[in-house]
Scaffold this motif. Structure first.
Motif, PDB file in Angstrom:
ATOM      1  N   THR A   1      -2.076   2.688   2.373  1.00  0.00           N
ATOM      2  CA  THR A   1      -1.499   3.435   1.201  1.00  0.00           C
ATOM      3  C   THR A   1       0.342   3.310   0.797  1.00  0.00           C
ATOM      4  O   THR A   1       0.945   4.923   2.009  1.00  0.00           O
TER       5      THR A   1
ATOM      6  N   PHE B   1       3.958   3.768  -1.123  1.00  0.00           N
ATOM      7  CA  PHE B   1       4.592   4.583  -2.428  1.00  0.00           C
ATOM      8  C   PHE B   1       5.863   4.782  -2.516  1.00  0.00           C
ATOM      9  O   PHE B   1       5.701   5.347  -0.941  1.00  0.00           O
TER      10      PHE B   1
ATOM     11  N   VAL C   1       3.195   2.168  -6.595  1.00  0.00           N
ATOM     12  CA  VAL C   1       2.318   2.504  -5.070  1.00  0.00           C
ATOM     13  C   VAL C   1       1.566   1.322  -4.821  1.00  0.00           C
ATOM     14  O   VAL C   1       1.424   0.293  -5.862  1.00  0.00           O
TER      15      VAL C   1
ATOM     16  N   SER D   1      -1.211  -2.783  -7.019  1.00  0.00           N
ATOM     17  CA  SER D   1      -0.097  -2.226  -7.621  1.00  0.00           C
ATOM     18  C   SER D   1      -0.225  -1.807  -8.325  1.00  0.00           C
ATOM     19  O   SER D   1      -0.330  -2.422  -9.181  1.00  0.00           O
TER      20      SER D   1
ATOM     21  N   GLY E   1       2.976   4.606 -10.494  1.00  0.00           N
ATOM     22  CA  GLY E   1       2.016   5.644 -10.031  1.00  0.00           C
ATOM     23  C   GLY E   1       1.967   6.766 -11.117  1.00  0.00           C
ATOM     24  O   GLY E   1       3.044   7.006 -11.942  1.00  0.00           O
ATOM     25  N   ASP E   2       1.558   8.585 -10.256  1.00  0.00           N
ATOM     26  CA  ASP E   2       1.905   9.185 -11.181  1.00  0.00           C
ATOM     27  C   ASP E   2       2.174  10.761 -10.263  1.00  0.00           C
ATOM     28  O   ASP E   2       2.146  10.100  -9.015  1.00  0.00           O
TER      29      ASP E   2
END
Length: 78
Positions: free
Chosen positions: A32, A34, A59, A73, A76-77
């Protein structure tokens, strides 16, 4: 006062999220990436320091679980 911030992170694992789930060795590989952009402005309001901020996280994920590969992709949060 104004603040502009950029961040990046990388996480890589070969285990599942739930430790109770057991899978054969090397059957899970997750990577991952980010990043985020943050803008904040600070000011006095009623003689107290106040502020406003906006954060946009993004992300990228590449997961290979039991031979099934999935790439995704998006926002994100945080």
């Amino acid at each position: 006062m104004q603040l502009f911030q950029v961040g990046y992170g990388l996480q890589s694992t070969n285990t599942t999220v739930d430790g109770a789930i057991t899978l054969p060795d090397n059957s899970v590989n997750i990577k991952t990436d980010f990043g985020y952009l943050r803008y904040a402005v600070f000011f006095k309001l009623f003689n107290k320091l106040s502020g406003f901020q906006a954060v946009v996280p993004f992300v990228w994920i590449d997961a290979d679980v039991l031979g099934v590969n999935r790439k995704n992709s998006g926002l994100g949060d945080m």
